[in-house]
Design a protein around this motif. Structure first.
Motif, PDB file in Angstrom:
ATOM      1  N   ASP A  74      10.202   1.882  56.858  1.00 34.54           N
ATOM      2  CA  ASP A  74      11.446   2.554  57.213  1.00 34.54           C
ATOM      3  C   ASP A  74      11.856   2.254  58.656  1.00 34.54           C
ATOM      4  N   THR A  75      11.012   2.525  59.609  1.00 31.73           N
ATOM      5  CA  THR A  75      11.329   2.282  61.034  1.00 31.73           C
ATOM      6  C   THR A  75      10.127   1.608  61.693  1.00 31.73           C
ATOM      7  N   PRO A  76      10.013   0.293  61.461  1.00 30.74           N
ATOM      8  CA  PRO A  76       8.858  -0.390  62.060  1.00 30.74           C
ATOM      9  C   PRO A  76       8.956  -0.506  63.579  1.00 30.74           C
ATOM     10  N   CYS A  77      10.176  -0.467  64.146  1.00 31.15           N
ATOM     11  CA  CYS A  77      10.364  -0.622  65.589  1.00 31.15           C
ATOM     12  C   CYS A  77      11.059   0.604  66.162  1.00 31.15           C
ATOM     13  N   PRO A  78      10.836   0.895  67.455  1.00 29.60           N
ATOM     14  CA  PRO A  78      11.514   2.024  68.084  1.00 29.60           C
ATOM     15  C   PRO A  78      13.014   1.767  68.251  1.00 29.60           C
ATOM     16  N   SER A  79      13.751   2.815  68.598  1.00 25.98           N
ATOM     17  CA  SER A  79      15.196   2.697  68.761  1.00 25.98           C
ATOM     18  C   SER A  79      15.502   1.748  69.909  1.00 25.98           C
ATOM     19  N   GLY A  80      16.561   0.889  69.691  1.00 27.03           N
ATOM     20  CA  GLY A  80      16.966  -0.082  70.704  1.00 27.03           C
ATOM     21  C   GLY A  80      16.287  -1.420  70.560  1.00 27.03           C
ATOM     22  N   GLN A  81      15.411  -1.516  69.541  1.00 17.46           N
ATOM     23  CA  GLN A  81      14.718  -2.776  69.303  1.00 17.46           C
ATOM     24  C   GLN A  81      14.979  -3.227  67.849  1.00 17.46           C
ATOM     25  N   THR A  82      14.869  -4.518  67.656  1.00 16.28           N
ATOM     26  CA  THR A  82      15.101  -5.113  66.333  1.00 16.28           C
ATOM     27  C   THR A  82      13.808  -5.700  65.812  1.00 16.28           C
ATOM     28  N   CYS A  83      13.523  -5.431  64.530  1.00 14.18           N
ATOM     29  CA  CYS A  83      12.302  -5.939  63.886  1.00 14.18           C
ATOM     30  C   CYS A  83      12.514  -7.384  63.475  1.00 14.18           C
ATOM     31  N   VAL A  84      11.522  -8.229  63.808  1.00 20.93           N
ATOM     32  CA  VAL A  84      11.550  -9.634  63.422  1.00 20.93           C
ATOM     33  C   VAL A  84      10.290  -9.926  62.617  1.00 20.93           C
ATOM     34  N   ASN A  85      10.412 -10.303  61.371  1.00 19.47           N
ATOM     35  CA  ASN A  85       9.260 -10.568  60.488  1.00 19.47           C
ATOM     36  C   ASN A  85       8.645 -11.911  60.842  1.00 19.47           C
ATOM     37  N   THR A  86       7.307 -11.958  60.774  1.00 20.24           N
ATOM     38  CA  THR A  86       6.554 -13.205  60.947  1.00 20.24           C
ATOM     39  C   THR A  86       5.603 -13.356  59.774  1.00 20.24           C
ATOM     40  N   ILE A  87       4.957 -14.497  59.666  1.00 20.05           N
ATOM     41  CA  ILE A  87       4.029 -14.738  58.567  1.00 20.05           C
ATOM     42  C   ILE A  87       2.807 -13.862  58.758  1.00 20.05           C
ATOM     43  N   GLY A  88       2.627 -12.920  57.873  1.00 13.98           N
ATOM     44  CA  GLY A  88       1.472 -12.019  57.911  1.00 13.98           C
ATOM     45  C   GLY A  88       1.634 -10.851  58.846  1.00 13.98           C
TER      46      GLY A  88
END
Length: 544
Positions: free
Chosen positions: A165-179
């Motif tokens: 749901d909220t992998p990152c804190p407010s003001g930040q954007t989640c970027v998926n990587t391999i694994g």
């Protein structure tokens, strides 16, 4: 109670120990011992009975099996089928078990353990786990954190940015990587038509008109985040491509811009004309071209709207090859060329001329017909004083007629009247009283599809002597070489009797024929008076 009985069975005697639990079985075996006639049970006084599941026949002795499945005396439930047996019945499951199940002896379906029986198809890297009606293959190896295992056993990356749901804190954007994944601080993103300001905090409008000359030769108007081109005449602005596109006037206004042909050009259009026309001063209409001014035809030219037509003078025809050149017409070779001239046709450039036979004919004023020269009238004949000149087609004949014996010439000179010597009885008995000569000139008939009437012999009945007025009058042609080419028929017209001489078949000239025609007066088939007409027929070599 136990009782030891000796029963007679087909071969010998045996000791049989039986525990009797019912009276009927006891009665049955008692009937065997008492020599009963019943097939199953004897209930006394010679009356027979049957076990359950059997029924007595009409003979009162024999027992037949009862088919409970037909009579409806079974107790099979829905989904079961009734099967008759000897003296009873059994119920069997009607619908077979599904895939992964098998039918037991108790008509129940039980699961097949494919893993235990070895009928599964799991790969060596998977282990088998039985499920009701089937089985599942599970990989033996497990994936590390950040991955999940698919049905094929492969390790697939988990997109934590989506599954959490909220992998990152407010003001930040989640970027998926391999694994795994990481969080990145948010930045300002500007849309099309804007640029990030120098401080990186906001977006500013881009003036495309100054920066890129996007409209080219057309005017440009800057807008917030965009621009618009002010297109010149003949162009239209495309809001999708943001460019000025040429207007195809020929397609937008068909048949309205040009009289004939319209050709689109960049930003405008151009008119052209079909062959035979030229563009007028207004650049749109078409004027007819007078092609005859350039003398395209070999003889005569007539201008027509949009073209021209060549014509030829009399005696010429237009060439089928180029439609311009005039070629001489060989009138003599035409299908009707044989009728152009009476005798002979000679072609000339643009015309023709006719000629006649060298003697006896002259060309008529029409230049086509050959006219006979009357040598007798012109005095160009060679007849003597004692001969009479008779004009024929293409020549003349000198005629001199002599009377036969016992005849003398009449005043006209062409008739011979009978003049017998005294006591000349043969002369007096001869029925011939008058011999007349006449001449006739005929052409060679080309087509004699029906008899041609050539001579008419007329007899006025009121003027006949009284002795001949009541006689039968007939006509006949006397024997001659050409008698079968002619005949004579009798006709009546008012007070006249006519003998019509006809030519039956064509005779090619030049040829001279003497046809002797007799006019007979008789009664009862006996001729007592006869007049002879000698017709001198002169047939010309030609048909004219």
């Amino acid at each position: 109670k136990e009782k030891k009985l000796k029963l007679p069975l087909f071969i010998g005697y045996y000791d049989i120990i039986i525990l009797y639990k019912s009276i009927s079985w006891a009665a049955y075996y008692l009937s065997l011992l008492s020599d009963s006639i019943c097939s199953q049970l004897c209930i006394g006084n010679g009356t027979c009975s049957c076990f359950d599941g059997y029924q007595l026949r009409k003979d009162g002795v024999t027992c037949d099996d009862v088919n409970e499945c037909i009579t409806g005396k079974h107790n099979c439930i829905f989904g079961q089928v009734c099967i008759n047996t000897e003296g009873s019945f059994r119920c069997q499951r009607e619908i077979a078990c599904g895939t992964g199940y098998q039918l037991t002896d108790k008509d129940t379906c039980e699961d097949i353990d494919e893993c235990a029986s070895g009928t599964h198809n799991c790969e060596p890297t998977f282990f088998c786990r039985n499920t009701p009606g089937s089985f599942r293959c599970h990989p033996k190896d497990t994936c590390t954190e950040g991955y999940f295992q698919d049905a094929a056993g492969s390790c697939i990356d988990i997109n934590e940015c989506l599954v959490r749901d909220t992998p990152c804190p407010s003001g930040q954007t989640c970027v998926n990587t391999i694994g795994s994944y990481f969080c990145r601080r948010n930045t300002v993103t500007c849309g099309r038509g804007y640029l990030l300001s120098e401080d990186g905090m906001h977006c500013e409008d881009v003036d495309e008109c100054r920066r890129d000359n996007v409209c080219g030769i057309h005017g440009c108007v800057n807008l917030q985040g965009s621009y618009r081109c002010e297109c010149k005449a003949g162009y239209t602005f495309n809001t999708i491509t943001k460019k000025c596109e040429d207007i195809n006037e020929c397609r937008h206004y068909p048949g309205k811009l040009c009289a004939h042909k319209c050709e689109n050009t960049e930003g405008s259009f151009q008119c052209s004309c079909s062959m035979g026309f030229k563009l007028s001063h207004d650049g749109r209409n078409c004027d007819d071209v007078n092609e005859c001014e350039a003398n395209p035809c070999s003889q005569e030219c007539a201008n027509v709207y949009g073209s021209y037509q060549c014509y030829c003078r009399r005696g010429y025809q237009l060439s089928d090859i180029d439609g311009i050149t005039c070629e001489d017409i060989d009138e003599c070779a035409l299908p009707a060329g044989g009728h152009v001239c009476s005798y002979h046709c000679s072609n000339a450039q643009g015309s023709f001329y006719c000629t006649c036979p060298p003697t006896g004919y002259t060309l008529a004023p029409n230049g086509r017909t050959c006219q006979d020269i009357d040598e007798c009238a012109t005095g160009t004949h060679t007849c003597s004083v004692s001969e009479s000149c008779f004009n024929i087609h293409g020549g003349f004949r000198c005629l001199s007629f002599e009377c036969p014996p016992n005849f003398r010439k009449a005043a006209q000179g062409l008739r011979c009247v009978k003049a017998c010597q005294p006591e000349d009885f043969n002369c007096l008995l001869d029925p011939v009283h008058l011999v007349t000569h006449t001449a006739l000139s005929l052409p060679t008939f080309r087509d004699l599809s029906k008899p041609e009437e050539i001579v008419f012999l007329q007899i006025h009945t009121p003027t006949l002597p009284s002795t001949l007025r009541t006689a039968d009058i007939s006509f006949e042609i006397m024997p001659s070489n050409d008698r079968f080419s002619f005949d004579v028929v009798k006709r009546f017209h008012k007070d006249m009797i006519m003998g019509v001489v006809r030519q039956l078949q064509p005779t090619t000239g030049p040829k001279d024929i003497i046809l002797e025609v007799a006019m007979n007066y008789g009664n009862s088939g006996v001729v007592f008076h006869r007049n002879i007409v000698n017709i001198h027929i002169f047939i010309s070599e030609f048909w004219f």
